[in-house]
Design a protein around this motif. Structure first.
Motif, PDB file in Angstrom:
ATOM      1  N   PHE A 110      14.530  -6.005  27.647  1.00 16.13           N
ATOM      2  CA  PHE A 110      13.214  -6.496  27.188  1.00 16.13           C
ATOM      3  C   PHE A 110      12.498  -5.433  26.625  1.00 16.13           C
ATOM      4  N   VAL A 111      12.502  -4.210  27.014  1.00 19.69           N
ATOM      5  CA  VAL A 111      11.900  -3.124  26.494  1.00 19.69           C
ATOM      6  C   VAL A 111      12.584  -2.904  25.040  1.00 19.69           C
ATOM      7  N   LYS A 112      13.827  -2.774  25.086  1.00 23.23           N
ATOM      8  CA  LYS A 112      14.639  -2.547  23.659  1.00 23.23           C
ATOM      9  C   LYS A 112      14.302  -3.728  22.767  1.00 23.23           C
ATOM     10  N   ASP A 113      14.380  -4.891  23.032  1.00 23.43           N
ATOM     11  CA  ASP A 113      13.949  -6.156  22.408  1.00 23.43           C
ATOM     12  C   ASP A 113      12.697  -5.757  21.845  1.00 23.43           C
ATOM     13  N   CYS A 114      11.508  -5.528  22.561  1.00 21.73           N
ATOM     14  CA  CYS A 114      10.244  -5.442  22.291  1.00 21.73           C
ATOM     15  C   CYS A 114      10.190  -4.067  21.022  1.00 21.73           C
ATOM     16  N   VAL A 115      11.046  -2.959  21.334  1.00 21.72           N
ATOM     17  CA  VAL A 115      10.753  -2.027  20.234  1.00 21.72           C
ATOM     18  C   VAL A 115      11.364  -2.326  19.220  1.00 21.72           C
ATOM     19  N   GLY A 116      12.416  -3.182  19.083  1.00 19.98           N
ATOM     20  CA  GLY A 116      13.256  -3.630  17.964  1.00 19.98           C
ATOM     21  C   GLY A 116      12.283  -4.736  17.066  1.00 19.98           C
ATOM     22  N   ASN A 117      11.411  -5.243  17.614  1.00 22.27           N
ATOM     23  CA  ASN A 117      10.711  -6.370  17.196  1.00 22.27           C
ATOM     24  C   ASN A 117       9.353  -5.720  16.824  1.00 22.27           C
ATOM     25  N   ASP A 118       9.028  -4.745  17.049  1.00 22.42           N
ATOM     26  CA  ASP A 118       7.685  -4.011  16.766  1.00 22.42           C
ATOM     27  C   ASP A 118       6.614  -4.416  17.610  1.00 22.42           C
ATOM     28  N   VAL A 142       9.886  -1.634  39.220  1.00 25.02           N
ATOM     29  CA  VAL A 142       9.321  -1.586  37.802  1.00 25.02           C
ATOM     30  C   VAL A 142       8.790  -0.172  37.676  1.00 25.02           C
ATOM     31  N   ALA A 143       7.972   0.089  38.513  1.00 31.71           N
ATOM     32  CA  ALA A 143       7.382   1.449  38.857  1.00 31.71           C
ATOM     33  C   ALA A 143       8.192   2.644  38.553  1.00 31.71           C
ATOM     34  N   TYR A 144       9.360   2.703  39.041  1.00 34.74           N
ATOM     35  CA  TYR A 144      10.365   3.569  39.074  1.00 34.74           C
ATOM     36  C   TYR A 144      11.236   3.507  37.616  1.00 34.74           C
ATOM     37  N   TRP A 145      11.553   2.259  37.140  1.00 33.65           N
ATOM     38  CA  TRP A 145      12.485   2.138  35.919  1.00 33.65           C
ATOM     39  C   TRP A 145      11.759   2.506  34.673  1.00 33.65           C
ATOM     40  N   LEU A 146      10.583   2.113  34.501  1.00 29.49           N
ATOM     41  CA  LEU A 146       9.834   2.107  33.435  1.00 29.49           C
ATOM     42  C   LEU A 146       9.655   3.651  32.817  1.00 29.49           C
ATOM     43  N   PRO A 147       9.321   4.446  33.493  1.00 30.21           N
ATOM     44  CA  PRO A 147       9.219   6.014  33.237  1.00 30.21           C
ATOM     45  C   PRO A 147      10.449   6.555  32.692  1.00 30.21           C
ATOM     46  N   GLN A 148      11.312   6.029  33.169  1.00 28.01           N
ATOM     47  CA  GLN A 148      12.771   6.496  32.902  1.00 28.01           C
ATOM     48  C   GLN A 148      13.281   5.968  31.417  1.00 28.01           C
ATOM     49  N   MET A 149      12.326   5.145  30.703  1.00 25.77           N
ATOM     50  CA  MET A 149      12.881   4.689  29.560  1.00 25.77           C
ATOM     51  C   MET A 149      11.835   5.420  28.273  1.00 25.77           C
ATOM     52  N   ALA A 167       1.506  -7.891  38.242  1.00 33.40           N
ATOM     53  CA  ALA A 167       2.000  -7.655  36.705  1.00 33.40           C
ATOM     54  C   ALA A 167       1.582  -6.459  36.373  1.00 33.40           C
ATOM     55  N   THR A 168       2.073  -5.968  35.133  1.00 35.05           N
ATOM     56  CA  THR A 168       2.020  -4.852  34.679  1.00 35.05           C
ATOM     57  C   THR A 168       1.746  -4.602  33.166  1.00 35.05           C
ATOM     58  N   TYR A 169       0.971  -3.838  32.611  1.00 36.76           N
ATOM     59  CA  TYR A 169       0.827  -3.735  31.141  1.00 36.76           C
ATOM     60  C   TYR A 169       1.828  -2.612  30.780  1.00 36.76           C
ATOM     61  N   VAL A 170       2.378  -2.709  29.485  1.00 37.63           N
ATOM     62  CA  VAL A 170       3.416  -1.702  28.959  1.00 37.63           C
ATOM     63  C   VAL A 170       3.002  -1.480  27.833  1.00 37.63           C
ATOM     64  N   LEU A 171       2.700  -0.126  27.498  1.00 41.98           N
ATOM     65  CA  LEU A 171       2.452   0.254  26.051  1.00 41.98           C
ATOM     66  C   LEU A 171       3.906   0.838  25.564  1.00 41.98           C
ATOM     67  N   LEU A 172       4.255   0.340  24.562  1.00 36.18           N
ATOM     68  CA  LEU A 172       5.647   0.916  23.848  1.00 36.18           C
ATOM     69  C   LEU A 172       5.433   1.700  22.587  1.00 36.18           C
ATOM     70  N   ARG A 173       6.399   2.569  22.394  1.00 37.22           N
ATOM     71  CA  ARG A 173       6.603   3.433  21.393  1.00 37.22           C
ATOM     72  C   ARG A 173       6.709   2.483  19.999  1.00 37.22           C
ATOM     73  N   LYS A 174       6.269   3.052  18.845  1.00 40.06           N
ATOM     74  CA  LYS A 174       6.415   2.134  17.650  1.00 40.06           C
ATOM     75  C   LYS A 174       7.910   2.549  17.314  1.00 40.06           C
ATOM     76  N   SER A 175       8.346   1.504  16.452  1.00 41.53           N
ATOM     77  CA  SER A 175       9.604   1.609  15.805  1.00 41.53           C
ATOM     78  C   SER A 175       9.695   2.497  14.666  1.00 41.53           C
ATOM     79  N   ASP A 176      10.884   2.868  14.209  1.00 46.21           N
ATOM     80  CA  ASP A 176      10.762   3.744  13.117  1.00 46.21           C
ATOM     81  C   ASP A 176      10.210   2.968  11.753  1.00 46.21           C
ATOM     82  N   ALA A 177      10.413   1.640  11.832  1.00 50.39           N
ATOM     83  CA  ALA A 177      10.155   0.983  10.551  1.00 50.39           C
ATOM     84  C   ALA A 177       8.484   0.821  10.441  1.00 50.39           C
ATOM     85  N   LYS A 178       7.896   0.834  11.784  1.00 51.91           N
ATOM     86  CA  LYS A 178       6.461   0.806  11.860  1.00 51.91           C
ATOM     87  C   LYS A 178       5.676   2.127  11.778  1.00 51.91           C
TER      88      LYS A 178
END
Length: 189
Positions: A110-118, A142-149, A167-178
Motif C-alpha cells: 500500500f505504501v509503495k503504491d501510494c508513493v508511486g501514484n503521488d 502498524v506503529a512498528y512497521w511504518l517507521p521502518q519505511m 485508524a492512523t493518518y500516514v504522511l508520505l514522501r513525494k515521488s520523484d516526479a512530483k
C-alpha cells in the motif's frame, strides 16, 4: 504472384530439401495437481514482492493509546496538520480481520503504491483490538512497521471522524516526479 507462377519460374528440376527433425520432442506428463501448485506458487511470488518489514512488534500498545511518529526534517506545522486530520485523505487501507503476515504485506504494498501514484496522505484502519485475546495487535504492528519505511514521513492516530484510535493518518514522501514538478513550478515565479 500466385504459388503456381513462382514454381513455373523455378523450373521442373527443383525439388524441396528434405530435412530430418534434429530434436525429438517428448511430452512430459505432470499431473494436474502439481501444475496447479506450481501456478499458485508462481503467482504468489510475482504478486508479493519481498517486503523488508519485520513481522513481530517490539512493543505492544494499549487499545486506547495514541500512536505517532515524525521523521527529522518534517516541519512542525505540517505534522500538526497531519495530527489534526486537516489534509485530504487520498488513499485508504482497511486491515480488519487480517492476519499479521497478510497485513504486513498489504501495508508494505500500500505504501509503495501510494508513493508511486503521488498520494501524500493515507489512512490505515487497523482497529483498536479491544476485547481480543491479544489486544491492539494490528495497531502495534502498524506503529512498528511504518517507521521502518523510508517513504513514511510521519503518522498519527486519526481524529474521531476518521476512526479515532482504530485508524492512523500516514504522511508520505513525494515521488520523484512530483518533486521535479514542484521545482519547475516554483522556479517560474
Amino acid at each position: 504472384m500466385s504459388d503456381n507462377s513462382f514454381l513455373d519460374l523455378l523450373g521442373d528440376d527443383v525439388t524441396p530439401i528434405k530435412a530430418e527433425p534434429r530434436v525429438t520432442l517428448q511430452k512430459t506428463t505432470v499431473d494436474a495437481t502439481t501444475l496447479k501448485e506450481r501456478r499458485q506458487t508462481a503467482q504468489l511470488e510475482a504478486a508479493a514482492p519481498e517486503d523488508p518489514l519485520s513481522g513481530e512488534p517490539i512493543e505492544m500498545v494499549e487499545p486506547l493509546s495514541l500512536i505517532s511518529f515524525m521523521r527529522p526534517g518534517v516541519q512542525h506545522g505540517v505534522y500538526r496538520n497531519v495530527r489534526m486530520g486537516k489534509y485530504k485523505i487520498d488513499a485508504r487501507l482497511d486491515l480488519h480481520k487480517l492476519t499479521m503476515d497478510r497485513a504486513r504485506k498489504l501495508v508494505y504494498q500500500f505504501v509503495k503504491d501510494c508513493v508511486g501514484n503521488d498520494v501524500r496522505m493515507a489512512l490505515i484502519t487497523h482497529g483498536k483490538g479491544e476485547g481480543r485475546e491479544q489486544p491492539a495487535l494490528l495497531k502495534s504492528c502498524v506503529a512498528y512497521w511504518l517507521p521502518q519505511m523510508e517513504e513514511v514521513l510521519a503518522f498519527h492516530s486519526a481524529q474521531k471522524q476518521h476512526g479515532s484510535y482504530g485508524a492512523t493518518y500516514v504522511l508520505l514522501r513525494k515521488s520523484d516526479a512530483k518533486k521535479l514538478s514542484n521545482r519547475e513550478q516554483h522556479q517560474k515565479r
